[in-house]
Motif scaffolding. Structure first.
Motif, PDB file in Angstrom:
ATOM      1  N   THR A 180     -16.760  -2.823  -6.656  1.00 14.62           N
ATOM      2  CA  THR A 180     -15.480  -3.464  -6.955  1.00 14.62           C
ATOM      3  C   THR A 180     -14.477  -3.329  -5.819  1.00 14.62           C
ATOM      4  N   SER A 181     -14.851  -2.606  -4.778  1.00 17.43           N
ATOM      5  CA  SER A 181     -14.011  -2.480  -3.600  1.00 17.43           C
ATOM      6  C   SER A 181     -14.860  -2.828  -2.388  1.00 17.43           C
ATOM      7  N   GLU A 230     -15.836   2.161  -0.131  1.00 18.60           N
ATOM      8  CA  GLU A 230     -16.650   2.892  -1.094  1.00 18.60           C
ATOM      9  C   GLU A 230     -17.526   3.934  -0.393  1.00 18.60           C
ATOM     10  N   SER A 287       0.819  -1.201   0.000  1.00 18.50           N
ATOM     11  CA  SER A 287       0.000   0.000   0.000  1.00 18.50           C
ATOM     12  C   SER A 287       0.860   1.260   0.000  1.00 18.50           C
ATOM     13  N   TYR A 341      -4.439   2.796  -5.927  1.00 22.34           N
ATOM     14  CA  TYR A 341      -5.529   1.857  -6.150  1.00 22.34           C
ATOM     15  C   TYR A 341      -6.685   2.653  -6.741  1.00 22.34           C
ATOM     16  N   PHE A 360     -10.758   2.688  -8.282  1.00 22.27           N
ATOM     17  CA  PHE A 360     -12.057   2.014  -8.377  1.00 22.27           C
ATOM     18  C   PHE A 360     -13.147   3.044  -8.625  1.00 22.27           C
TER      19      PHE A 360
END
Length: 173
Positions: A116-117, A122, A97, A108, A110
């Motif tokens: 999708t996370s 989200e 990370s 990352y 999205f």
């Protein structure tokens, strides 16, 4: 014949149920997770209230500017992830990370609301703006639940440090 088939299906269903029940008390695990989560919040963020879903998010003051992130926007974030082991301890579980030892990796990316996370991440982005840095406390229902994921076990709260690097609004993709 119908009675025999019904008995066969009942027996097979019972066997299948007990074969799938691996003897783990998931209800007990969830209660233990919530006790650890409550103790952690009381120690680190006393008086904090979660969102209606159970997410805790703490945006750092002075970070973030511009419009809030909306459903359908693509976000790019840097993050670090820990599994909350007990109220006093957590274990770093994501060594690629963005915050480790000051190194920056690829962000990352999205789409917010696309599923999708993890749900908690989200949701948290909806309370952030570009440049926002946040500490997230994501209970297992909003993270990886009963199944866990990689180094994160069943019914384990996830702690994240997140920085929104870039937002690409839905209408510009």
């Amino acid at each position: 014949m119908k009675k025999t088939l019904a008995i066969v299906f009942l027996v097979l269903g019972t066997v299948a149920f007990f074969a799938c029940n691996d003897g783990i008390d998931y209800e007990k695990m969830r209660k233990e997770e919530l006790a650890i989560l409550d103790a952690y919040i009381a120690r680190v963020h006393p008086g904090a209230e979660p969102t209606p879903s159970g997410l805790y998010y703490f945006n750092e003051e002075g970070t973030g500017s511009g419009d809030t992130i909306k459903l359908g926007d693509r976000v790019q974030i840097y993050y670090a992830t820990w599994a909350l082991i007990d109220a006093e301890d957590s274990v770093l579980v994501d060594e690629t990370s963005g915050y480790l030892d000051g190194h920056r990796y690829e962000p990352y990316s999205f789409v917010v609301g696309a599923g999708t996370s993890i749900t908690g991440l989200e949701e948290a982005t909806r309370y952030m703006q570009p440049g926002t840095r946040s500490h997230l406390v994501i209970n297992s229902e909003l993270a990886y639940g009963q199944q866990g994921s990689g180094s994160i076990g069943s019914f384990q709260t996830v702690l994240m440090e997140v920085e929104v690097y870039k937002v690409i609004p839905l209408d510009t993709e």
